[in-house]
Write an enzyme that holds these catalytic residues in place. Structure first.
Site, PDB file in Angstrom:
ATOM      1  N   SER A 200       0.711  -1.264   0.010  1.00  0.00           N
ATOM      2  CA  SER A 200       0.010  -0.002   0.133  1.00  0.00           C
ATOM      3  C   SER A 200       0.961   1.217   0.019  1.00  0.00           C
ATOM      4  O   SER A 200       1.875   1.388  -0.678  1.00  0.00           O
ATOM      5  CB  SER A 200      -0.839  -0.117   1.241  1.00  0.00           C
ATOM      6  OG  SER A 200      -2.071   0.787   0.868  1.00  0.00           O
ATOM      7  N   ASP A 440      -8.966  -4.874  -5.604  1.00  0.00           N
ATOM      8  CA  ASP A 440      -8.588  -3.681  -4.701  1.00  0.00           C
ATOM      9  C   ASP A 440      -8.902  -2.378  -5.538  1.00  0.00           C
ATOM     10  O   ASP A 440      -8.399  -2.104  -6.793  1.00  0.00           O
ATOM     11  CB  ASP A 440      -7.274  -3.812  -4.466  1.00  0.00           C
ATOM     12  CG  ASP A 440      -6.742  -2.606  -3.645  1.00  0.00           C
ATOM     13  OD1 ASP A 440      -7.297  -1.821  -3.197  1.00  0.00           O
ATOM     14  OD2 ASP A 440      -5.242  -2.417  -3.723  1.00  0.00           O
ATOM     15  N   HIS A 465      -6.494  -6.073  -1.512  1.00  0.00           N
ATOM     16  CA  HIS A 465      -5.139  -5.027  -1.200  1.00  0.00           C
ATOM     17  C   HIS A 465      -4.100  -5.860  -0.653  1.00  0.00           C
ATOM     18  O   HIS A 465      -4.606  -6.583   0.845  1.00  0.00           O
ATOM     19  CB  HIS A 465      -5.746  -4.103  -0.313  1.00  0.00           C
ATOM     20  CG  HIS A 465      -4.980  -2.604  -0.051  1.00  0.00           C
ATOM     21  ND1 HIS A 465      -4.710  -2.048  -1.224  1.00  0.00           N
ATOM     22  CD2 HIS A 465      -4.429  -2.249   0.864  1.00  0.00           C
ATOM     23  CE1 HIS A 465      -3.954  -0.955  -0.914  1.00  0.00           C
ATOM     24  NE2 HIS A 465      -3.843  -0.843   0.490  1.00  0.00           N
TER      25      HIS A 465
END
Lengths: 507, 507
Positions: A200, A440, A465
């Site tokens: 991320s 995601d 994710h």
């Protein structure tokens, strides 16, 4: 190197931040970027029920040693204040390391917007693969999170822009460079190849680290890193909420239709006398609603979170839709929506408007989205959500009102690039994996196409994710996920093999 | 874009800086890095007599437009002060530009430690080649030099570390990135390939710019850029003064021997009663000597400068040695040395210890060598000079005493790399020419071997500092220099051709 036994303090990472002057209102349109989703503002299903949140069998806290590096406050300035230092925490696990005499590899996890304590137990990629690489594992905490707080205290560090100003991604990756160089020197492992890994926001840092510090890291695994979600790179006809919508529509057309219709229904009821009270009863809110947006924001965040973490074994989008679709067809729209809420969150004494405190991540990420991490998320007309056009001027003003300084919405693309990424990097750079799960919603800002032979995109149609770097679960992980991880390991092994050949040829 | 007619103010660039609190004593061991050598602390032959100092026939001040960019003071910090801005000067010559509709190239000269006015008339590479590339020429002034002074005035900007702190190479190349992005946008030339060009310190900036901002510059010509003269990368058995020595020894063995013997002779005389006065008479010093090091430093700088700029048509090393060797063989050593001084500087009313004022470059480079540009120059035992061992602790203390803050001797290698450069960049990066003249003592810190197919070393055995990018002279330039320049142009054309092919393939 100061040593300390590792004592995991997950509690401390949930520390309540009472600095109420910081609001997260300016950033609520930007879903939290995190491998765990643990602090996603309105909570989420994923961390509550995913079995693998229990840490990996390969993970044992006793294998870790904690160190603190005397870190420079400002790497890019020589003012007196720039020379202030703070203790930056990092942890080393050398259980499987082959040692410096064979220049065995180093897997370095680059911390992101949370205490490193949150990540270590759940990032399975390192402990599960260290043995195959004979790799040292190192986990570095991001400045201004966890124990790595400048200015002696969280209170001072987060006081205002004069202390927060040093809190940004360029400084953070310079921190990582210093620590990795220091550790390699301490271990006499100058020629050990370093692979940086992040998810991320941390994945963005990992890819940027390889781009900016190729002399420190040989390669990067950037999981779910939306490095293209800046400026106007993501085309206006799509975006985060378009993917959320796609996920729901693919899971269930009826579910999608009901959600799509629900917003005007909420507005409709809210506009009537005692409408908010009626909505409050229907959704069993913990506190009375003062405006309908409290409910709508809650629902938006829930759908976003379900989509972002729509992974095995439970697939929260399917769970929400099972709730919505499972309600009797004679029920009204909002009763169905509430059934989705209950299905997602489980049985609680109340829902929506829960009393909550800001976590350190809320506070930290709030600042970051108002400095360099300006991710311009609009909601397009063709989604199941009420449309919203990201307005950069409004955004800047909100940030200014909160922090006294404006964000720099163009800085990421100035410093790290992003526009025409294939054109600019196809003959420059090497050894980066951009991995994404296409469910995601952040994948829309990810690199989904190979840029060159060694700057590659690995994506899984049904992935969510950061799934690939989280702890694996051989009982529930689907084949495509197992294969995705294998393929990433194979690619990294290829980089390392080439590196060793180069090293030998040059020595 | 504010426009202004270009009025060259070479005078203003020679502005006397009266900020006497800044001493250059800490940096006298570090010969000035400059394509021109114009402000080399003790003066030099080169700028006084080189015919091509007269600007190129391809250069016409009327072709330039001056602009000022509202530049951010601190790119890497979000403190209130960081948002201060200053007017950064750049000049554009679009005479030969093919225009944005064909994405015609941009040649960008990255300013270094002097006013851009000093460089524009003498950097022939751009005006002489713009026509062949149909290129726009842009020249950007380095922050804290010329007119590009933060804090409203030179007095405030240079007051102390709290205003000087923003004056470093990382900030400087971020400035260049912002301006180049801005200019391309203004000209609707987003896809025009940019080639950055710089010499000496500016050459380091050019190569680092390509490494850090590959999305802004397609390639870099880094002329005489000693990017490896940091930390302990240059091996201890060689160094700047070893090359100076080699140059003199190759020019004349007797000259070399006389210089080598002269230092003890100076010490010998200086130690006698009225010895300094006697030395002063022999060297016709402008002011009386207060210590013998004044004379020795003068001579060291003269030899260094002669070697650094030992280029056609006059080859100052040969000139010095002709003076020394030409003195009657019956003369004593120091009379011969003085003959070398006269040969080098020409007939003056006095020599050595001239009254001089600090130039803006003396002051600026003084700070830079005490912040990030820590170039550890020792003088080895096998040179013709008295040996000197660079002592980093002593250096740090001197800088601290001068500026109140220490330098960061490891920052350049942390941020830009340098150690094991072939290993780290052979599969990363592209499109950099490192050009060097091997008579230039700084070439010992340059990249002299190809790193990959497109990160290449171009060097000329008889070349000197930055010769390739200076204005050419078809009457006196030797073939090897003409060919070196042609080869550089050919390489750059190759990069651009590949880029256009990529651009077309991707569109």
């Amino acid at each position: 190197m100061e040593m300390k036994q590792l004592t995991f303090s997950l509690q401390s990472s949930l520390l309540l931040i009472s600095l109420i002057f910081v609001t997260t209102s300016v950033s609520f349109k930007i879903p939290r970027l995190s491998p765990t989703g643990g602090q996603f503002i309105h909570g989420n299903y994923w961390t509550q029920s995913r079995p693998s949140e229990a840490s990996s069998p390969a993970f044992d806290p006793k294998d870790f040693q904690t160190f603190y590096y005397n870190q420079t406050l400002d790497h890019f300035n020589f003012r007196y204040d720039s020379f202030n230092t703070f203790q930056q925490r990092y942890l080393i696990n050398s259980k499987h390391w082959g040692g410096s005499n064979i220049s065995a590899p180093i897997l370095a996890y680059l911390g992101a917007e949370e205490s490193i304590d949150v990540d270590i137990p759940i990032i399975g990629f390192l402990p599960e693969n260290a043995i195959h690489f004979q790799a040292l594992q190192i986990y570095i905490e991001h400045r201004y999170y966890g124990e790595s707080i400048p200015f002696g205290s969280r209170e001072v560090a987060f006081k205002n822009a004069s202390t927060l100003g040093y809190f940004n991604s360029a400084q953070a990756i310079a921190d990582y460079a210093e620590i990795l160089i220091h550790v390699k020197k301490q271990l006499h492992a100058e020629h050990s190849p370093v692979i940086v890994i992040g998810g991320s926001y941390g994945g963005m840092l990992a890819s940027w680290f390889r781009l900016k510090y190729p002399h420190v890291a040989l390669g990067a695994l950037a999981s779910s890193a939306p490095i293209l979600y800046f400026d106007d790179i993501v085309p206006p006809e799509t975006g985060y909420y378009s993917i959320v919508t796609k996920d729901f529509q693919e899971a269930s057309e009826t579910c999608y239709q009901i959600i799509k219709k629900s917003w005007s229904e909420i507005d409709n009821i809210a506009s009537k006398p005692k409408g908010l009270s009626s909505l409050g009863k229907k959704f069993r809110t913990c506190r009375r609603l003062t405006k309908s947006s409290e409910l709508k924001d809650y629902l938006k965040s829930m759908y976003a979170s379900a989509a972002q973490y729509d992974g095995p074994p439970n697939y929260p989008v399917t769970v929400v839709c099972a709730g919505i679709d499972g309600a009797s067809s004679t029920e009204d729209i909002l009763t169905k929506i509430f059934a989705g809420v209950v299905a997602y969150t489980g049985n609680l004494s109340c829902y929506v408007n829960q009393p909550k405190s800001l976590t350190e991540t809320d506070v930290g990420w709030g600042w970051q989205t108002c400095s360099d991490m300006v991710i311009p998320i609009s909601v397009n007309n063709d989604t199941m959500f009420p449309p919203y056009k990201f307005d950069v001027d409004e955004y800047i003003n909100k940030c200014k009102a909160t922090y006294g300084v404006p964000p720099r919405p163009n800085w990421v693309t100035t410093y790290f690039g992003g526009h025409d990424i294939k054109l600019t990097l196809s003959r420059f750079a090497s050894n980066i994996i951009f991995s994404n799960g296409l469910r995601d919603p952040y994948s829309i800002g990810g690199v989904l196409e190979d840029i060159s032979d060694s700057v590659v995109a690995v994506h899984a149609k049904n992935g969510s994710h950061c799934l690939d770097i989280l702890t694996s679960d051989h009982t529930t992980d689907p084949d495509w996920l197992v294969n995705q991880r294998k393929s990433e390991v194979r690619i990294i092994k290829g980089w390392i093999a080439k590196y060793y050949a180069d090293l030998q040829a040059l020595q």
